[in-house]
Design a protein around this motif. Structure first.
Motif, PDB file in Angstrom:
ATOM      1  N   CYS A   6       0.831  -1.198   0.000  1.00 47.78           N
ATOM      2  CA  CYS A   6       0.000   0.000   0.000  1.00 47.78           C
ATOM      3  C   CYS A   6       0.871   1.256   0.000  1.00 47.78           C
ATOM      4  O   CYS A   6       0.622   2.213  -0.742  1.00 47.78           O
ATOM      5  CB  CYS A   6      -0.915  -0.029   1.221  1.00 47.78           C
ATOM      6  N   LEU A   7       1.913   1.272   0.834  1.00 43.73           N
ATOM      7  CA  LEU A   7       2.820   2.421   0.867  1.00 43.73           C
ATOM      8  C   LEU A   7       3.543   2.587  -0.463  1.00 43.73           C
ATOM      9  O   LEU A   7       3.753   3.716  -0.937  1.00 43.73           O
ATOM     10  CB  LEU A   7       3.837   2.266   2.000  1.00 43.73           C
ATOM     11  N   PHE A  14       2.748   9.267  -6.619  1.00 46.42           N
ATOM     12  CA  PHE A  14       3.529  10.510  -6.671  1.00 46.42           C
ATOM     13  C   PHE A  14       4.606  10.436  -7.749  1.00 46.42           C
ATOM     14  O   PHE A  14       4.740  11.346  -8.575  1.00 46.42           O
ATOM     15  CB  PHE A  14       4.176  10.781  -5.309  1.00 46.42           C
ATOM     16  N   ASP A  15       5.366   9.342  -7.768  1.00 42.87           N
ATOM     17  CA  ASP A  15       6.549   9.256  -8.628  1.00 42.87           C
ATOM     18  C   ASP A  15       6.223   9.253 -10.115  1.00 42.87           C
ATOM     19  O   ASP A  15       7.006   9.767 -10.928  1.00 42.87           O
ATOM     20  CB  ASP A  15       7.349   7.990  -8.280  1.00 42.87           C
ATOM     21  N   ASP A  16       5.077   8.690 -10.502  1.00 43.39           N
ATOM     22  CA  ASP A  16       4.772   8.600 -11.929  1.00 43.39           C
ATOM     23  C   ASP A  16       4.024   9.824 -12.473  1.00 43.39           C
ATOM     24  O   ASP A  16       3.619   9.853 -13.632  1.00 43.39           O
ATOM     25  CB  ASP A  16       4.004   7.313 -12.245  1.00 43.39           C
ATOM     26  N   PRO A 420      -1.093  17.191   9.100  1.00 43.23           N
ATOM     27  CA  PRO A 420      -0.762  18.216   8.094  1.00 43.23           C
ATOM     28  C   PRO A 420       0.377  17.786   7.181  1.00 43.23           C
ATOM     29  O   PRO A 420       1.265  17.031   7.579  1.00 43.23           O
ATOM     30  CB  PRO A 420      -0.357  19.413   8.945  1.00 43.23           C
ATOM     31  N   HIS A 421       0.363  18.323   5.964  1.00 41.31           N
ATOM     32  CA  HIS A 421       1.399  17.994   4.978  1.00 41.31           C
ATOM     33  C   HIS A 421       2.114  19.237   4.471  1.00 41.31           C
ATOM     34  O   HIS A 421       2.844  19.184   3.479  1.00 41.31           O
ATOM     35  CB  HIS A 421       0.772  17.241   3.808  1.00 41.31           C
ATOM     36  N   SER A 422       1.903  20.359   5.138  1.00 39.50           N
ATOM     37  CA  SER A 422       2.602  21.586   4.792  1.00 39.50           C
ATOM     38  C   SER A 422       3.646  21.872   5.870  1.00 39.50           C
ATOM     39  O   SER A 422       3.876  21.045   6.751  1.00 39.50           O
ATOM     40  CB  SER A 422       1.587  22.733   4.668  1.00 39.50           C
ATOM     41  N   TYR A 423       4.266  23.048   5.806  1.00 41.14           N
ATOM     42  CA  TYR A 423       5.258  23.408   6.820  1.00 41.14           C
ATOM     43  C   TYR A 423       5.164  24.913   7.064  1.00 41.14           C
ATOM     44  O   TYR A 423       4.568  25.643   6.265  1.00 41.14           O
ATOM     45  CB  TYR A 423       6.653  22.970   6.385  1.00 41.14           C
ATOM     46  N   PRO A 424       5.704  25.427   8.189  1.00 41.02           N
ATOM     47  CA  PRO A 424       5.422  26.807   8.578  1.00 41.02           C
ATOM     48  C   PRO A 424       5.826  27.868   7.561  1.00 41.02           C
ATOM     49  O   PRO A 424       5.197  28.926   7.498  1.00 41.02           O
ATOM     50  CB  PRO A 424       6.214  26.963   9.889  1.00 41.02           C
ATOM     51  N   LEU A 439       7.535  16.379   1.271  1.00 42.99           N
ATOM     52  CA  LEU A 439       6.484  16.270   2.282  1.00 42.99           C
ATOM     53  C   LEU A 439       5.210  15.701   1.675  1.00 42.99           C
ATOM     54  O   LEU A 439       4.485  14.944   2.332  1.00 42.99           O
ATOM     55  CB  LEU A 439       6.204  17.637   2.904  1.00 42.99           C
ATOM     56  N   ALA A 440       4.926  16.055   0.425  1.00 41.75           N
ATOM     57  CA  ALA A 440       3.743  15.510  -0.238  1.00 41.75           C
ATOM     58  C   ALA A 440       3.885  14.003  -0.437  1.00 41.75           C
ATOM     59  O   ALA A 440       2.945  13.241  -0.185  1.00 41.75           O
ATOM     60  CB  ALA A 440       3.538  16.209  -1.577  1.00 41.75           C
ATOM     61  N   ARG A 441       5.056  13.581  -0.881  1.00 41.73           N
ATOM     62  CA  ARG A 441       5.278  12.136  -1.101  1.00 41.73           C
ATOM     63  C   ARG A 441       5.183  11.376   0.214  1.00 41.73           C
ATOM     64  O   ARG A 441       4.527  10.326   0.305  1.00 41.73           O
ATOM     65  CB  ARG A 441       6.639  11.917  -1.735  1.00 41.73           C
ATOM     66  N   GLU A 442       5.818  11.915   1.251  1.00 45.52           N
ATOM     67  CA  GLU A 442       5.741  11.256   2.550  1.00 45.52           C
ATOM     68  C   GLU A 442       4.316  11.290   3.087  1.00 45.52           C
ATOM     69  O   GLU A 442       3.841  10.326   3.697  1.00 45.52           O
ATOM     70  CB  GLU A 442       6.688  11.943   3.533  1.00 45.52           C
ATOM     71  N   GLY A 443       3.614  12.407   2.838  1.00 45.67           N
ATOM     72  CA  GLY A 443       2.235  12.515   3.290  1.00 45.67           C
ATOM     73  C   GLY A 443       1.339  11.460   2.673  1.00 45.67           C
ATOM     74  O   GLY A 443       0.440  10.925   3.331  1.00 45.67           O
ATOM     75  N   LEU A 444       1.543  11.163   1.398  1.00 44.02           N
ATOM     76  CA  LEU A 444       0.772  10.106   0.740  1.00 44.02           C
ATOM     77  C   LEU A 444       0.982   8.765   1.430  1.00 44.02           C
ATOM     78  O   LEU A 444       0.030   8.003   1.635  1.00 44.02           O
ATOM     79  CB  LEU A 444       1.170  10.016  -0.731  1.00 44.02           C
TER      80      LEU A 444
END
Length: 478
Positions: A6-7, A14-16, A420-424, A439-444
């Motif tokens: 799943c991960l 994201f990668d494709d 959250p998937h953003s940063y300050p 962060l988006a890839r890790e968030g997925l």
């Protein structure tokens, strides 16, 4: 199929380039909600962009008009596998703040997703189109790996007015309480505490915006002819503000100060680091409530900020005593603050200090929420995120900013988990807003792991461990 599959599927999305393509389409919708009117783009985003992929995932979609005139519509999408199954509610908003087109740096525009290395620029990349695209993209991968069966139900509430203080959200949630009935809220918004580590937060500080105004006379008068015999409203108002908050940012109104910081909150924040990323501002030593660390001052205490001051003509000052002055202020507050009484509290405070002539007007307000750090869902989510990333996430009892979480925590009576998937330093609400690609890839992968674990008996999710009955028994009547 296993959790790792799943991960991997989430990372492949994201990668494709599929995630990039989905987000690029969504950024192109000019969904500004702070213009004072519901533009056609708000409804188009829900009907043309979001309903189609959700229907393909097995959701039944319904767009609901806002009961508040001028407010944007809502989307309620439901994927029901069985009436006997528990339900997770998720939330996002497709509206954005004004584009501020002319202020973006050369080569960037708010309505075209532009990638420059790890930074993906565009209005809504961080707040909130990028985040709900991560959330729904991860869910799609879990459904694929699990052959279309989650073992629980999912409801999505997507609003189009969060950046305009969520007009109609409470009313719609009351009216649609049966369709929004759930056992857990798991949503994505706001920034991490730091770009370096995942974050889980359990609520948010509340906010009350209020204005102080002193109308001394209908017009200005020459400072040479009248200075010394006419009271200057700008001078008087600055002293009035100084009775609310001192020169070091400490609140001086006793009724607006928290009574204490709960031990569980103190412990949760004891290891949280504030700032330190490349684009973060340096913290000011000695600012704020003395005796507290930066994380406690930011997330466990109240602050009064002066957002704007006005008197005369700052762009072109003239030699005149202004006729009036205004200070636009904001109280950010934690759970337990008597925020609904702010106007009367400030009124009494100013009167006691001799500023009876200063007017007080509340212009915007929202409640504070905080899920108990000891709630079993918190430990469950921590373990899931750590299993997906190899890092123990920062757990914040509440976000320093504000979200309409009271709708879910108080009105719908749900335990609330926000990932959250953003940063300050993402430039949220400012020119050059961006999402960090890593962060988006890790968030997925984080969200895929959470959605997987909700349906995996071996993961010992709280509703499978018997706490579902405890959770629902405390649900408030809608």
């Amino acid at each position: 199929m296993q959790r790792n599959d799943c991960l991997s599927a989430a990372a492949a999305y994201f990668d494709d380039g599929r995630f990039l393509a989905d987000l690029r389409r969504r950024i192109a919708f000019r969904t500004e909600s702070d213009t004072g009117a519901a533009t056609p783009a708000l409804g188009a985003y829900l009907r043309e962009e979001m309903s189609v992929p959700l229907t393909q995932l097995g959701f039944t979609c319904e767009v609901i008009d806002n009961p508040v005139p001028g407010g944007g519509p809502f989307l309620i999408a439901r994927r029901i596998e069985g009436a006997e199954f528990p339900t997770v509610l998720t939330y996002g908003h497709g509206d954005v703040v004004s584009g501020q087109d002319a202020q973006w740096r050369e080569g960037l525009t708010p309505w075209v997703l532009t990638t420059e290395g790890e930074r993906w620029y565009g209005r809504g990349t961080a707040d909130n189109k990028g985040q709900h695209t991560i959330n729904l993209g991860a869910l799609a991968q879990v459904l694929q790996v699990r052959n279309g069966e989650l073992g629980y139900n999912v409801t999505l509430l997507l609003e189009m007015g969060e950046e305009a203080a969520s007009p109609g959200l409470h009313e719609v949630c009351r009216q649609q309480a049966d369709k929004l009935r759930a056992d857990l809220l798991m949503a994505c918004d706001g920034p991490r505490a730091s770009a370096r580590r995942p974050t889980l937060f359990l609520g948010s500080r509340g906010a009350v915006n209020f204005s102080l105004r002193l109308r001394a006379r209908p017009r200005g008068y020459h400072s040479g002819n009248w200075g010394g015999v006419l009271a200057n409203p700008a001078t008087v108002l600055s002293h009035a503000v100084a009775t609310l908050v001192d020169a070091k940012g400490r609140i001086l109104v006793e009724a607006l100060r928290p009574r204490d910081i709960p031990a569980s909150v103190h412990e949760a924040l004891s290891t949280i680091e504030i700032g330190g990323d490349a684009d973060d501002p340096a913290l000011d030593a000695g600012w704020g409530e003395p005796g507290l660390g930066p994380a406690e001052r930011l997330m466990a205490w109240n602050t009064i900020e002066v957002l704007a001051l006005g008197a005369g003509s700052p762009q072109r000052p003239v030699n005149a005593i202004p006729g009036e002055a205004v200070a636009h202020c904001q109280l950010r507050f934690v759970l337990g603050t008597p925020w609904r009484e702010l106007a009367s509290i400030v009124r009494a405070h100013l009167d006691a200090h001799g500023f009876e002539q200063v007017e007080v007007q509340v212009t915007l307000e929202g409640a504070a929420t905080r899920l108990d750090v000891g709630n079993p869902w918190v430990n469950w989510a921590q373990r899931s995120i750590e299993a997906s990333t190899g890092q123990r996430p920062d757990v914040l009892p509440n976000l320093a900013g504000s979200l309409p979480n009271d709708v879910f925590a108080d009105l719908l009576g749900l335990p609330t988990l926000w990932v959250p998937h953003s940063y300050p330093a993402c430039a949220q609400h400012a020119p050059n807003e961006h999402l960090l690609a890593p962060l988006a890839r890790e968030g997925l992968q984080i969200m895929a792991g959470l959605y997987w674990d909700l349906g995996d008996a071996a993961a010992n999710a709280p509703w499978q461990a018997g706490s579902l009955a405890t959770t629902t028994s405390h649900r408030k009547a809608a």
